[in-house]
Design a protein around this motif. Structure first.
Motif, PDB file in Angstrom:
ATOM      1  N   GLU B  36      -7.264  -3.280 -16.564  1.00 25.60           N
ATOM      2  CA  GLU B  36      -7.199  -4.671 -16.998  1.00 25.60           C
ATOM      3  C   GLU B  36      -7.154  -4.767 -18.532  1.00 25.60           C
ATOM      4  O   GLU B  36      -6.459  -5.605 -19.089  1.00 25.60           O
ATOM      5  CB  GLU B  36      -8.428  -5.408 -16.457  1.00 25.60           C
ATOM      6  CG  GLU B  36      -8.322  -6.915 -16.533  1.00 25.60           C
ATOM      7  CD  GLU B  36      -9.704  -7.549 -16.429  1.00 25.60           C
ATOM      8  OE1 GLU B  36     -10.418  -7.216 -15.475  1.00 25.60           O
ATOM      9  OE2 GLU B  36     -10.041  -8.349 -17.315  1.00 25.60           O
ATOM     10  N   THR B  39      -3.502  -3.488 -19.835  1.00 21.41           N
ATOM     11  CA  THR B  39      -2.391  -4.394 -19.450  1.00 21.41           C
ATOM     12  C   THR B  39      -1.020  -3.837 -19.797  1.00 21.41           C
ATOM     13  O   THR B  39      -0.864  -3.031 -20.695  1.00 21.41           O
ATOM     14  CB  THR B  39      -2.494  -5.818 -20.055  1.00 21.41           C
ATOM     15  OG1 THR B  39      -2.279  -5.757 -21.460  1.00 21.41           O
ATOM     16  CG2 THR B  39      -3.788  -6.494 -19.731  1.00 21.41           C
ATOM     17  N   ASP B  40      -0.015  -4.285 -19.088  1.00 15.91           N
ATOM     18  CA  ASP B  40       1.376  -3.956 -19.380  1.00 15.91           C
ATOM     19  C   ASP B  40       1.608  -2.455 -19.503  1.00 15.91           C
ATOM     20  O   ASP B  40       2.137  -1.965 -20.499  1.00 15.91           O
ATOM     21  CB  ASP B  40       1.819  -4.670 -20.667  1.00 15.91           C
ATOM     22  CG  ASP B  40       1.669  -6.173 -20.584  1.00 15.91           C
ATOM     23  OD1 ASP B  40       2.241  -6.761 -19.655  1.00 15.91           O
ATOM     24  OD2 ASP B  40       0.966  -6.759 -21.429  1.00 15.91           O
ATOM     25  N   VAL B  42       3.322   0.999 -19.170  1.00 10.01           N
ATOM     26  CA  VAL B  42       4.743   1.342 -19.106  1.00 10.01           C
ATOM     27  C   VAL B  42       4.973   2.802 -18.716  1.00 10.01           C
ATOM     28  O   VAL B  42       6.050   3.158 -18.254  1.00 10.01           O
ATOM     29  CB  VAL B  42       5.494   1.062 -20.429  1.00 10.01           C
ATOM     30  CG1 VAL B  42       5.490  -0.420 -20.720  1.00 10.01           C
ATOM     31  CG2 VAL B  42       4.918   1.835 -21.597  1.00 10.01           C
ATOM     32  N   TYR B  43       3.968   3.646 -18.898  1.00 10.89           N
ATOM     33  CA  TYR B  43       4.238   5.061 -18.674  1.00 10.89           C
ATOM     34  C   TYR B  43       2.921   5.812 -18.534  1.00 10.89           C
ATOM     35  O   TYR B  43       1.947   5.506 -19.198  1.00 10.89           O
ATOM     36  CB  TYR B  43       5.020   5.624 -19.861  1.00 10.89           C
ATOM     37  CG  TYR B  43       5.251   7.107 -19.827  1.00 10.89           C
ATOM     38  CD1 TYR B  43       6.046   7.679 -18.834  1.00 10.89           C
ATOM     39  CD2 TYR B  43       4.674   7.942 -20.781  1.00 10.89           C
ATOM     40  CE1 TYR B  43       6.271   9.053 -18.808  1.00 10.89           C
ATOM     41  CE2 TYR B  43       4.893   9.312 -20.759  1.00 10.89           C
ATOM     42  CZ  TYR B  43       5.690   9.861 -19.774  1.00 10.89           C
ATOM     43  OH  TYR B  43       5.899  11.202 -19.747  1.00 10.89           O
ATOM     44  N   GLU B  45       1.708   9.880 -18.516  1.00 10.60           N
ATOM     45  CA  GLU B  45       2.052  11.290 -18.649  1.00 10.60           C
ATOM     46  C   GLU B  45       1.041  12.093 -17.840  1.00 10.60           C
ATOM     47  O   GLU B  45      -0.155  12.024 -18.096  1.00 10.60           O
ATOM     48  CB  GLU B  45       1.973  11.672 -20.131  1.00 10.60           C
ATOM     49  CG  GLU B  45       2.129  13.132 -20.386  1.00 10.60           C
ATOM     50  CD  GLU B  45       3.492  13.491 -20.955  1.00 10.60           C
ATOM     51  OE1 GLU B  45       4.427  12.671 -20.811  1.00 10.60           O
ATOM     52  OE2 GLU B  45       3.605  14.568 -21.530  1.00 10.60           O
ATOM     53  N   GLU B  61      -1.845  10.992 -20.589  1.00 10.30           N
ATOM     54  CA  GLU B  61      -1.956   9.788 -21.410  1.00 10.30           C
ATOM     55  C   GLU B  61      -1.331   8.612 -20.671  1.00 10.30           C
ATOM     56  O   GLU B  61      -0.452   8.790 -19.821  1.00 10.30           O
ATOM     57  CB  GLU B  61      -1.277   9.984 -22.772  1.00 10.30           C
ATOM     58  CG  GLU B  61       0.190  10.344 -22.681  1.00 10.30           C
ATOM     59  CD  GLU B  61       0.810  10.736 -24.023  1.00 10.30           C
ATOM     60  OE1 GLU B  61       0.092  11.248 -24.893  1.00 10.30           O
ATOM     61  OE2 GLU B  61       2.020  10.532 -24.180  1.00 10.30           O
ATOM     62  N   GLU B  63       0.416   4.901 -21.370  1.00  6.61           N
ATOM     63  CA  GLU B  63       1.042   4.129 -22.430  1.00  6.61           C
ATOM     64  C   GLU B  63       1.192   2.688 -21.965  1.00  6.61           C
ATOM     65  O   GLU B  63       1.675   2.440 -20.859  1.00  6.61           O
ATOM     66  CB  GLU B  63       2.417   4.740 -22.685  1.00  6.61           C
ATOM     67  CG  GLU B  63       3.142   4.227 -23.872  1.00  6.61           C
ATOM     68  CD  GLU B  63       3.204   5.260 -25.005  1.00  6.61           C
ATOM     69  OE1 GLU B  63       2.924   4.842 -26.135  1.00  6.61           O
ATOM     70  OE2 GLU B  63       3.514   6.429 -24.776  1.00  6.61           O
ATOM     71  N   SER B  64       0.755   1.741 -22.803  1.00  9.88           N
ATOM     72  CA  SER B  64       0.993   0.335 -22.500  1.00  9.88           C
ATOM     73  C   SER B  64       1.890  -0.214 -23.595  1.00  9.88           C
ATOM     74  O   SER B  64       2.202   0.488 -24.560  1.00  9.88           O
ATOM     75  CB  SER B  64      -0.324  -0.440 -22.441  1.00  9.88           C
ATOM     76  OG  SER B  64      -0.816  -0.632 -23.749  1.00  9.88           O
ATOM     77  N   VAL B  65       2.318  -1.461 -23.447  1.00 14.98           N
ATOM     78  CA  VAL B  65       3.175  -2.054 -24.475  1.00 14.98           C
ATOM     79  C   VAL B  65       2.486  -1.961 -25.841  1.00 14.98           C
ATOM     80  O   VAL B  65       3.095  -1.611 -26.837  1.00 14.98           O
ATOM     81  CB  VAL B  65       3.499  -3.523 -24.116  1.00 14.98           C
ATOM     82  CG1 VAL B  65       4.121  -4.256 -25.294  1.00 14.98           C
ATOM     83  CG2 VAL B  65       4.445  -3.574 -22.917  1.00 14.98           C
ATOM     84  N   LYS B  66       1.179  -2.215 -25.842  1.00 16.51           N
ATOM     85  CA  LYS B  66       0.432  -2.298 -27.098  1.00 16.51           C
ATOM     86  C   LYS B  66       0.050  -0.958 -27.704  1.00 16.51           C
ATOM     87  O   LYS B  66       0.086  -0.785 -28.907  1.00 16.51           O
ATOM     88  CB  LYS B  66      -0.865  -3.077 -26.837  1.00 16.51           C
ATOM     89  CG  LYS B  66      -0.925  -4.402 -27.496  1.00 16.51           C
ATOM     90  CD  LYS B  66      -2.312  -5.041 -27.406  1.00 16.51           C
ATOM     91  CE  LYS B  66      -3.275  -4.403 -26.455  1.00 16.51           C
ATOM     92  NZ  LYS B  66      -3.908  -5.327 -25.525  1.00 16.51           N
ATOM     93  N   ALA B  67      -0.366  -0.009 -26.844  1.00 15.03           N
ATOM     94  CA  ALA B  67      -0.976   1.207 -27.386  1.00 15.03           C
ATOM     95  C   ALA B  67      -0.924   2.336 -26.377  1.00 15.03           C
ATOM     96  O   ALA B  67      -0.621   2.127 -25.204  1.00 15.03           O
ATOM     97  CB  ALA B  67      -2.431   0.925 -27.762  1.00 15.03           C
ATOM     98  N   VAL B  68      -1.248   3.523 -26.848  1.00 13.86           N
ATOM     99  CA  VAL B  68      -1.331   4.666 -25.957  1.00 13.86           C
ATOM    100  C   VAL B  68      -2.792   5.102 -25.888  1.00 13.86           C
ATOM    101  O   VAL B  68      -3.514   5.030 -26.868  1.00 13.86           O
ATOM    102  CB  VAL B  68      -0.426   5.818 -26.434  1.00 13.86           C
ATOM    103  CG1 VAL B  68      -0.842   6.345 -27.797  1.00 13.86           C
ATOM    104  CG2 VAL B  68      -0.388   6.943 -25.416  1.00 13.86           C
ATOM    105  N   ALA B  87       3.902   7.654 -11.403  1.00 12.36           N
ATOM    106  CA  ALA B  87       4.830   7.488 -12.529  1.00 12.36           C
ATOM    107  C   ALA B  87       5.774   6.303 -12.316  1.00 12.36           C
ATOM    108  O   ALA B  87       6.017   5.523 -13.240  1.00 12.36           O
ATOM    109  CB  ALA B  87       5.614   8.772 -12.742  1.00 12.36           C
ATOM    110  N   ASP B  88       6.290   6.184 -11.090  1.00 11.42           N
ATOM    111  CA  ASP B  88       7.239   5.101 -10.822  1.00 11.42           C
ATOM    112  C   ASP B  88       6.577   3.860 -10.246  1.00 11.42           C
ATOM    113  O   ASP B  88       7.255   2.873  -9.962  1.00 11.42           O
ATOM    114  CB  ASP B  88       8.333   5.598  -9.867  1.00 11.42           C
ATOM    115  CG  ASP B  88       9.164   6.697 -10.510  1.00 11.42           C
ATOM    116  OD1 ASP B  88       9.467   6.569 -11.706  1.00 11.42           O
ATOM    117  OD2 ASP B  88       9.458   7.687  -9.812  1.00 11.42           O
TER     118      ASP B  88
END
Lengths: 372, 131
Positions: B36, B39-40, B42-43, B45, B61, B63-68, B87-88
């Protein structure tokens, strides 16, 4: 949360909407209400409502205001017609960028000329000191920092203008892009400009602090049916990045000159002098400059600020902002690259925590709104 | 998996230990609170099966839009399974972070770190302070 943070007139409004509030340049600002990607997409396809009250608003009047601002800004202020808004830079003697600003030439309801400078929150105190230091005793200038007296709202997106017109009874469609007008909202004086920092059409409203909540509520209820959402600074950042717009503290600093930043259009050297103009005249043709570029990656790992850009094991630049683009659905970044490797199409790599990820130099902006 | 019965690292990973014939297996994921807050997404690893990871060591790791954010293993051991479906389908982490959204399984070789992990009430308290 630090108790010393400044609060905008909409602070409680954000908290009521479950915003995640962060310290941004000393202000308690909403970074997101829910999902950054959703807020971003709402702005691209419908409309977003943003609290940008933290932006500094400096007002100038008096007979020497025009000449004074002309001496401080890279773009000509003398002759700027009333109602026009211009993007400009403020540079130091060396041509380094002190701030990027919008300058508005306005006429008050009484017909008197005044200028408004909208500056970055992070630079406001520095710019106020700079202005005080640059003023000469013999100049007749009224100068006031009005930041705390007003709220500033941005409504951005394809449905923004219709929403503002419906909610506030203003007529904005006929206004040209980058113009502003003194107007009335609910019987109180306001400044409406057709400006923004998202790559979308839209407008920005400067309204008295005590009217901000009621105006935000009217915008929200008028916009609900068309998909308008409150949008935080998180999406504001991804929106401006897709639109290829630089952000002070990232793409812009005192160590960067306007030509490197690709902002030569905002520097007018001909037949005038301003603080930094002599230095900038020399730098204009300097071949050693870096260049601000866009990078696009095919993988999923996201380049972040300060990551090195490499080409054949050599560092050729640095990332200044990066994100996962909600529109392109891939990582994008802005970076400064050595000029000889900055051409569009150049294949480079970004060193993402020790592992090079292939990246391509692409044309900025990453996103342009569809033509009307 | 019942979140109330898991142990948590301060870095928001959860761990569930099972024991069979003297061999301990750990299942590791990240908490609903972490998802939560990120958020957002994206990836993600993910590591390879067979990799050794120390207690507190980085194994991947997110990864979100904002930070890793790095992912840390609450225990030390050898990675014996990776949830490669994640991953998907990162949305799985938001929907069911404690069951379908598990991330790795380890053959535990070092569980001396267990004593430092938080139980559910202590972790809830930490989240309340951070949120």
């Amino acid at each position: 949360m630090d108790v010393a943070l400044a609060k905008t007139p909409l602070y409680e409004w954000h908290v009521e909407r479950n915003a995640r509030v962060v310290d941004f340049a000393g202000w308690a600002m909403p970074v997101q209400y829910g999902s950054i990607v959703e807020e971003h997409r709402a702005t691209r396809i419908a409309a977003g409502l943003l609290d940008i009250s933290h932006m500094g608003r400096l007002r100038f009047d008096g007979s020497d205001a025009e000449a004074f601002l002309d001496r401080l800004l890279t773009r000509r202020v003398v002759g700027l017609a009333p109602s026009l808004v211009r993007y400009s830079l403020m540079t130091n003697e060396k041509g380094g960028i002190l701030d990027d600003v919008l300058v508005y030439h306005m006429r008050s309801a009484g017909g008197e000329s005044f200028y408004l400078l909208v500056v970055n929150a992070s630079n406001r105190e520095k710019i106020v000191s700079w202005i005080d230091a640059q003023r000469r005793d013999d100049e007749e200038i009224g100068f006031r920092d009005e930041t705390r007296e007003a709220a500033m709202l941005a409504v951005q997106g394809p449905n923004a203008l219709a929403t503002v017109e419906e909610a506030l009874g203003l007529s904005i469609e006929p206004m040209k892009y980058y113009t502003a007008a003194v107007s009335e909202i609910g019987g109180q004086s306001a400044i409406v400009s057709r400006t923004g920092y998202t790559g979308e059409d839209g407008c920005e409203l400067i309204v008295p602090a005590d009217t901000a909540v009621s105006i935000a509520n009217r915008l929200l209820s008028a916009g609900e049916s068309c998909g308008l959402q409150p949008v935080g600074l998180g999406a504001r950042d991804t929106l401006r990045l897709e639109a290829g717009m630089p952000l002070y503290g990232h793409e812009l600093s005192e160590a960067i000159n306007p030509y490197e930043a690709g902002l030569g259009f905002a520097v007018q050297l001909k037949d005038r002098a301003f603080v930094g103009s002599a230095a900038l005249a020399n730098q204009k043709t300097n071949e050693d400059l870096r260049e601000r570029v866009g990078l696009q990656l095919d993988g999923k790992r996201v380049p972040r600020e300060n990551y090195p850009v490499v080409l054949r094991d050599e560092i050729v630049g640095t990332v200044t902002s990066g994100t996962f683009s909600p529109t392109l659905e891939r990582p994008i970044a802005m970076a400064y690259l050595r000029r000889d490797v900055a051409a569009v199409g150049t294949e480079v790599a970004v060193d993402i925590r020790g592992r090079p990820e292939p990246a391509r130099v692409v044309k900025l902006p990453f996103y342009s709104r569809p033509a009307n | 998996m019942n979140p109330e019965e898991l142990l948590y690292a301060e870095t928001h990973e959860w761990v569930h230990i099972t024991e069979e014939g003297g061999a301990k297996t750990a299942t590791v994921g990240i908490s609903a609170f972490a998802v939560e807050q990120l958020t957002d997404l994206v990836y993600m690893e993910l590591p390879e099966v067979g990799k050794q990871v120390a207690a507190g060591g980085e194994f991947g790791e997110v990864e979100s839009v904002k930070a890793v954010s790095p992912l840390y293993s609450p225990v030390g051991g050898e990675i014996i399974a990776v949830n490669s479906d994640l991953a998907d389908k990162l949305e799985t982490l938001g929907e069911d972070p404690y069951e379908v959204g598990w991330i790795i399984k380890l053959r535990v070789t070092d569980d001396s770190s267990l004593a430092k992990l938080l139980d559910h009430p202590a972790y809830q308290k930490q989240c309340a302070e951070e949120g």
